[in-house]
Design an enzyme around this catalytic site. Structure first.
Site, PDB file in Angstrom:
ATOM      1  N   GLY A   1      29.319 -44.465 -50.903  1.00 28.07           N
ATOM      2  CA  GLY A   1      29.355 -44.508 -49.897  1.00 28.07           C
ATOM      3  C   GLY A   1      31.145 -44.292 -50.135  1.00 28.07           C
ATOM      4  O   GLY A   1      31.142 -44.687 -51.359  1.00 28.07           O
TER       5      GLY A   1
ATOM      6  N   ARG B   1      24.025 -39.226 -50.975  1.00 30.49           N
ATOM      7  CA  ARG B   1      23.380 -40.062 -52.001  1.00 30.49           C
ATOM      8  C   ARG B   1      21.814 -39.993 -52.514  1.00 30.49           C
ATOM      9  O   ARG B   1      20.905 -40.826 -52.533  1.00 30.49           O
ATOM     10  CB  ARG B   1      23.160 -41.025 -50.465  1.00 30.49           C
ATOM     11  CG  ARG B   1      24.452 -42.376 -50.189  1.00 30.49           C
ATOM     12  CD  ARG B   1      23.993 -43.613 -49.468  1.00 30.49           C
ATOM     13  NE  ARG B   1      24.755 -44.317 -48.749  1.00 30.49           N
ATOM     14  CZ  ARG B   1      25.872 -44.726 -49.757  1.00 30.49           C
ATOM     15  NH1 ARG B   1      25.446 -45.640 -50.528  1.00 30.49           N
ATOM     16  NH2 ARG B   1      26.639 -45.833 -48.332  1.00 30.49           N
TER      17      ARG B   1
ATOM     18  N   ASP C   1      26.943 -49.441 -58.006  1.00 25.88           N
ATOM     19  CA  ASP C   1      25.589 -49.897 -59.345  1.00 25.88           C
ATOM     20  C   ASP C   1      24.548 -48.991 -58.981  1.00 25.88           C
ATOM     21  O   ASP C   1      24.044 -48.359 -60.489  1.00 25.88           O
ATOM     22  CB  ASP C   1      25.209 -51.137 -58.925  1.00 25.88           C
ATOM     23  CG  ASP C   1      25.053 -51.317 -56.689  1.00 25.88           C
ATOM     24  OD1 ASP C   1      24.784 -50.592 -56.420  1.00 25.88           O
ATOM     25  OD2 ASP C   1      23.803 -52.256 -57.281  1.00 25.88           O
ATOM     26  N   ASP C   2      24.791 -48.867 -58.356  1.00 32.26           N
ATOM     27  CA  ASP C   2      23.388 -47.418 -58.045  1.00 32.26           C
ATOM     28  C   ASP C   2      23.054 -46.129 -58.941  1.00 32.26           C
ATOM     29  O   ASP C   2      22.590 -45.630 -59.575  1.00 32.26           O
ATOM     30  CB  ASP C   2      22.803 -47.389 -56.775  1.00 32.26           C
ATOM     31  CG  ASP C   2      21.997 -48.478 -56.808  1.00 32.26           C
ATOM     32  OD1 ASP C   2      20.995 -48.799 -57.321  1.00 32.26           O
ATOM     33  OD2 ASP C   2      22.011 -48.383 -55.042  1.00 32.26           O
TER      34      ASP C   2
ATOM     35  N   LYS D   1      32.847 -48.022 -58.132  1.00 36.38           N
ATOM     36  CA  LYS D   1      33.207 -47.885 -56.500  1.00 36.38           C
ATOM     37  C   LYS D   1      32.674 -48.039 -56.764  1.00 36.38           C
ATOM     38  O   LYS D   1      31.283 -47.987 -56.096  1.00 36.38           O
ATOM     39  CB  LYS D   1      33.316 -46.252 -56.630  1.00 36.38           C
ATOM     40  CG  LYS D   1      33.060 -45.669 -55.081  1.00 36.38           C
ATOM     41  CD  LYS D   1      32.108 -45.209 -55.073  1.00 36.38           C
ATOM     42  CE  LYS D   1      30.886 -45.280 -54.453  1.00 36.38           C
ATOM     43  NZ  LYS D   1      30.042 -45.280 -53.677  1.00 36.38           N
ATOM     44  N   THR D   2      33.052 -49.075 -55.386  1.00 40.42           N
ATOM     45  CA  THR D   2      32.358 -49.754 -54.292  1.00 40.42           C
ATOM     46  C   THR D   2      33.414 -50.593 -53.362  1.00 40.42           C
ATOM     47  O   THR D   2      33.996 -51.752 -54.215  1.00 40.42           O
ATOM     48  CB  THR D   2      31.354 -50.423 -54.604  1.00 40.42           C
ATOM     49  OG1 THR D   2      30.971 -50.317 -52.963  1.00 40.42           O
ATOM     50  CG2 THR D   2      30.756 -51.393 -55.118  1.00 40.42           C
TER      51      THR D   2
ATOM     52  N   ASP E   1      32.391 -52.877 -51.678  1.00 40.56           N
ATOM     53  CA  ASP E   1      31.666 -53.991 -51.758  1.00 40.56           C
ATOM     54  C   ASP E   1      32.430 -55.094 -52.247  1.00 40.56           C
ATOM     55  O   ASP E   1      31.689 -55.897 -52.382  1.00 40.56           O
ATOM     56  CB  ASP E   1      30.191 -53.834 -51.927  1.00 40.56           C
ATOM     57  CG  ASP E   1      29.675 -52.691 -50.940  1.00 40.56           C
ATOM     58  OD1 ASP E   1      30.017 -52.658 -49.907  1.00 40.56           O
ATOM     59  OD2 ASP E   1      28.444 -52.145 -50.561  1.00 40.56           O
TER      60      ASP E   1
ATOM     61  N   LYS F   1      40.241 -66.086 -24.403  1.00 43.61           N
ATOM     62  CA  LYS F   1      39.272 -66.453 -23.757  1.00 43.61           C
ATOM     63  C   LYS F   1      38.061 -65.662 -24.113  1.00 43.61           C
ATOM     64  O   LYS F   1      36.667 -66.026 -23.719  1.00 43.61           O
ATOM     65  CB  LYS F   1      38.817 -65.966 -22.217  1.00 43.61           C
ATOM     66  CG  LYS F   1      40.004 -64.117 -22.375  1.00 43.61           C
ATOM     67  CD  LYS F   1      39.921 -63.595 -21.097  1.00 43.61           C
ATOM     68  CE  LYS F   1      40.682 -62.197 -20.844  1.00 43.61           C
ATOM     69  NZ  LYS F   1      40.985 -61.825 -20.066  1.00 43.61           N
ATOM     70  N   TYR F   2      38.213 -65.528 -25.899  1.00 41.96           N
ATOM     71  CA  TYR F   2      37.244 -64.239 -26.269  1.00 41.96           C
ATOM     72  C   TYR F   2      37.113 -65.166 -28.229  1.00 41.96           C
ATOM     73  O   TYR F   2      37.555 -65.737 -28.532  1.00 41.96           O
ATOM     74  CB  TYR F   2      37.218 -62.816 -26.780  1.00 41.96           C
ATOM     75  CG  TYR F   2      37.155 -62.538 -24.876  1.00 41.96           C
ATOM     76  CD1 TYR F   2      36.262 -62.406 -24.463  1.00 41.96           C
ATOM     77  CD2 TYR F   2      38.309 -61.550 -25.196  1.00 41.96           C
ATOM     78  CE1 TYR F   2      36.526 -61.779 -22.964  1.00 41.96           C
ATOM     79  CE2 TYR F   2      39.197 -60.785 -23.806  1.00 41.96           C
ATOM     80  CZ  TYR F   2      37.880 -61.066 -22.844  1.00 41.96           C
ATOM     81  OH  TYR F   2      37.637 -59.950 -21.526  1.00 41.96           O
TER      82      TYR F   2
ATOM     83  N   GLY G   1      29.631 -54.842 -46.748  1.00 42.99           N
ATOM     84  CA  GLY G   1      30.052 -55.086 -48.446  1.00 42.99           C
ATOM     85  C   GLY G   1      28.239 -55.261 -48.817  1.00 42.99           C
ATOM     86  O   GLY G   1      27.680 -55.660 -49.520  1.00 42.99           O
TER      87      GLY G   1
ATOM     88  N   GLU H   1      27.476 -58.100 -43.869  1.00 49.41           N
ATOM     89  CA  GLU H   1      26.299 -57.835 -43.610  1.00 49.41           C
ATOM     90  C   GLU H   1      25.296 -57.037 -43.246  1.00 49.41           C
ATOM     91  O   GLU H   1      24.271 -57.304 -43.001  1.00 49.41           O
ATOM     92  CB  GLU H   1      27.076 -56.300 -42.706  1.00 49.41           C
ATOM     93  CG  GLU H   1      26.813 -54.909 -44.463  1.00 49.41           C
ATOM     94  CD  GLU H   1      27.147 -53.578 -44.638  1.00 49.41           C
ATOM     95  OE1 GLU H   1      27.621 -53.472 -43.538  1.00 49.41           O
ATOM     96  OE2 GLU H   1      27.200 -53.035 -45.703  1.00 49.41           O
TER      97      GLU H   1
ATOM     98  N   ARG I   1      37.141 -47.544 -45.304  1.00 51.16           N
ATOM     99  CA  ARG I   1      36.228 -46.563 -46.871  1.00 51.16           C
ATOM    100  C   ARG I   1      37.404 -45.252 -46.737  1.00 51.16           C
ATOM    101  O   ARG I   1      37.586 -45.471 -47.914  1.00 51.16           O
ATOM    102  CB  ARG I   1      34.798 -46.443 -46.471  1.00 51.16           C
ATOM    103  CG  ARG I   1      34.406 -47.436 -46.271  1.00 51.16           C
ATOM    104  CD  ARG I   1      32.801 -47.484 -46.233  1.00 51.16           C
ATOM    105  NE  ARG I   1      32.060 -46.059 -45.719  1.00 51.16           N
ATOM    106  CZ  ARG I   1      30.187 -45.619 -46.143  1.00 51.16           C
ATOM    107  NH1 ARG I   1      30.229 -46.075 -46.293  1.00 51.16           N
ATOM    108  NH2 ARG I   1      30.944 -45.015 -45.366  1.00 51.16           N
TER     109      ARG I   1
HETATM  110  P1  FBP Z   1      27.906 -47.760 -51.567  1.00 49.58           P
HETATM  111  O1  FBP Z   1      27.729 -49.469 -52.475  1.00 49.58           O
HETATM  112  O2  FBP Z   1      27.895 -46.369 -52.048  1.00 49.58           O
HETATM  113  O3  FBP Z   1      29.745 -47.758 -52.041  1.00 49.58           O
HETATM  114  O4  FBP Z   1      27.985 -48.220 -50.060  1.00 49.58           O
HETATM  115  C1  FBP Z   1      29.090 -49.146 -49.622  1.00 49.58           C
HETATM  116  C2  FBP Z   1      28.750 -48.848 -47.849  1.00 49.58           C
HETATM  117  O5  FBP Z   1      29.830 -48.738 -47.721  1.00 49.58           O
HETATM  118  C3  FBP Z   1      28.223 -50.279 -47.656  1.00 49.58           C
HETATM  119  O6  FBP Z   1      28.744 -51.205 -47.612  1.00 49.58           O
HETATM  120  C4  FBP Z   1      27.655 -50.070 -47.231  1.00 49.58           C
HETATM  121  O7  FBP Z   1      25.982 -51.177 -45.861  1.00 49.58           O
HETATM  122  C5  FBP Z   1      27.339 -48.654 -46.727  1.00 49.58           C
HETATM  123  O8  FBP Z   1      27.725 -47.704 -47.880  1.00 49.58           O
HETATM  124  C6  FBP Z   1      26.720 -47.856 -45.459  1.00 49.58           C
HETATM  125  O9  FBP Z   1      25.860 -46.574 -46.032  1.00 49.58           O
HETATM  126  P2  FBP Z   1      26.383 -45.421 -45.242  1.00 49.58           P
HETATM  127  O10 FBP Z   1      27.894 -45.261 -45.953  1.00 49.58           O
HETATM  128  O11 FBP Z   1      25.283 -44.201 -46.138  1.00 49.58           O
HETATM  129  O12 FBP Z   1      26.094 -45.416 -43.760  1.00 49.58           O
END
Ligand code: FBP
Length: 551
Positions: A81, A145, A175-176, A202-203, A205, A242-243, A251, A311, A428
């Site tokens: 991502g 990915r 991480d992956d 990077k992330t 999250d 009202k909301y 994340g 999420e 992002r």
């Molecule tokens: P990474 O772990 O690859 O950095 O992804 C972050 C993220 O934005 C998550 O927060 C989210 O669940 C996911 O990517 C969404 O994936 P996609 O971009 O494939 O819709």
């Protein structure tokens, strides 16, 4: 793309570097620590990483003698991502590579790891690079990915690296993707491929961190962007009165983003998935927690509020976590039969028929939309795509039903109108904050210095980042040190361990000390938009998470 006025001005921003690496690039030296161990499963990981397990932590230090550097060719991949600052990682890498030898070449693999497998690379030239400095996005070369997984994938990666005569391969990922980098480094060593592989954390999250990796890049800008939006919504809520706004935040599994945004904006409720799991709370407990705030505020005439939802929440509710683990295995083992099913209804029926006892009850008790979303395709790493599960809508429905009962029993007489939001993609690709611009540039620069020092199987690490950049240090952490074995696609695989929110950590404790007041009162805070120019108190501050963790 059209170049905005801000972009034009941001081109001239000069990112800061840690002092130890800011001098002559060809004089930097490496100081090595002792052998290291993985965070768990040492014996199994030693077997998998026969050639790269247990390397030392290294720090980059300014040396006194400059030496000649060879002309090098380096490849770079953006993986997974988007996260703000990715372009600056490449800029740091580019500048260090060219400073070491102006005749060196940087190749960008297009569209993520598949670019490596397909040998789809472009040369990143100085002009090309200059158009992307200090900008958000990964569009300079694109991301993807694809997982490098099979024996053929590894052999093909080695073939491409040999053909292109790559001295180094930089994998910018979470991480992956960094797990992939570790596996590639090991394979290349075993096969005598001379390409050194270095990862960059990077992330958005924030879950790729530990003692040595203080933050993953992008978390800073993304959380500041979401906090701006939440702050604006808070002001709107307090104006319209009202909301109730239910805001799900990206994340993945970890609640770091939700927690940081809560510390910044003071919502009435912020669910922290890790706490839900620790307390073994049910879905009904989570709904109760929200309803309590709604009732207390209604009693004071405030029929409005803000709820933040990470999420990944659904994965942490024990009964659903068990269900997801079983669904993952079921979908992996029955993939052929499952892929032949055409509609959501058929898929739901198929799965219901294969689940036993409690698991079947839990599955059928969920709204049909959530059942279908739980059966959506896994990502290539076997993860449920939690960004597609609309927990905020489910919670609004459940809170509504619960309050109706409360009203019937005479326990509630307020008005409830819920609005659902999901913030993820909005943050992002924002222009990186000054912090991310500096941090990313330093990471890219460091990644080059690690590979040019002959290291492989490392992740770049900039430390002391809660302090001004003049106090930062640069180095590398062996990737195997971050790994453990986990169940993926139905079997045990080596992976980098995700860092979840620690309930005894300073950020959560700070939140826990404030949330009882926020539950009832309107103490919303509006941090406003990221500032790129102006006093350091508003332009150069790291996240509260980082400040509290490193205090
Ligand atoms: P990474 O772990 O690859 O950095 O992804 C972050 C993220 O934005 C998550 O927060 C989210 O669940 C996911 O990517 C969404 O994936 P996609 O971009 O494939 O819709």
């Amino acid at each position: 793309m059209h170049v905005s006025d801000l972009q034009t001005i941001r081109y001239s921003y000069s990112p800061k570097l840690p002092p130890a690496i800011a001098g002559a690039v060809n004089s930097i030296e490496v100081s090595k620590g002792g052998p290291t161990e993985s965070v768990a499963d040492q014996a199994a990981l030693k077997d998998v990483f026969e050639h790269t397990y247990g390397q030392p932590v290294v720090e980059l230090v300014a040396g006194s003698t400059e030496h000649d550097a060879p002309k090098r060719t380096v490849g770079v991949i953006l993986s997974g991502g988007q996260a703000p600052g990715g372009h600056n990682v490449i800029a740091g890498l580019f500048d260090a590579l060219k400073a070491a030898h102006p005749g060196s070449t940087l190749l960008g693999f297009r569209g993520g790891p598949s670019g490596l497998l397909n040998n789809d690379a472009i040369e990143i030239t100085a002009d090309h690079m200059d158009r992307y400095r200090n900008t958000g996005g990964f569009d300079i070369i694109g991301s993807g990915r694809t997982k490098i997984e099979s024996a053929d994938d590894f052999a093909q990666s080695a073939k491409v690296c040999r053909e292109l005569k790559l001295d180094g391969l930089i994998v910018i990922g979470g991480d992956d993707s960094n797990t992939n980098a570790a596996l590639l480094a090991e394979y290349f060593r075993a096969e005598g491929v001379t390409t050194n592989v270095i990862g960059v954390p990077k992330t958005i999250d924030g879950d790729l961190r530990n003692e040595h990796i203080e933050a993953s890049f992008g978390f800073d800008t993304a959380t500041k962007t979401y906090s701006e939006l939440i702050g604006n919504i808070g002001r709107d809520a307090a104006s319209a009165r009202k909301y109730w706004h239910f805001i799900r935040l990206m994340g993945r599994s970890a609640s770091h983003i939700a927690l940081e945004c809560a510390l910044q904006t003071h919502p009435n409720v912020c669910i922290v998935s890790e706490e839900v799991e620790a307390k073994a709370s049910t879905l009904n407990d989570v709904v109760d927690q929200i309803c309590e705030s709604v009732r207390l505020r209604a009693a004071k005439g405030m029929n409005f509020g803000i709820v933040l939802i990470p999420e990944g929440l659904i994965e942490f509710i024990p009964e659903i976590k068990k269900l997801i683990a079983n669904l993952n295995d079921l979908l992996a083992h029955e993939s052929d039969a499952f892929s032949r099913l055409q509609s959501d209804a058929e898929r739901i029926e198929f799965v219901s028929g294969h689940l036993q006892g409690d698991l079947a009850d839990t599955f059928t008790s969920l709204p049909e939309s959530i059942q279908a979303q739980l059966l959506d395709d896994r990502d290539p790493h076997g993860n449920v795509q939690v960004s597609r599960i609309e927990t905020e809508k489910m919670l609004i429905e459940m809170v509504e039903a619960h309050l109706k009962q409360d009203a019937e029993q005479g326990n509630y007489s307020g008005k409830f109108s819920g609005l659902a939001h999901f913030f993820g993609y909005e943050g992002r690709c924002a222009f990186p904050s000054n912090f991310d611009a500096d941090y990313c540039y330093s990471l890219g620069y460091t990644a080059f210095l690690l590979l040019s020092s002959g290291l492989t199987g490392y992740i770049a690490s900039i430390r002391n980042i809660s302090r001004p950049a003049t106090e930062w240090t640069a180095g590398g952490i062996p990737l195997t040190m971050l790994m453990n074995m986990e169940q993926r696609h139905g079997s045990k695989k080596p992976v980098i361990r995700k860092a979840l929110v620690e309930l005894d950590g300073a950020p959560f404790r700070e939140f826990a000390s404030k949330r009882d007041a926020w539950k009832v009162e309107t103490e919303f805070s509006s941090p406003g938009a990221i500032q790129y120019f102006g006093p350091p108190e508003v332009c150069d501050q790291p996240t509260l998470t980082l400040k509290l963790e490193r205090a």
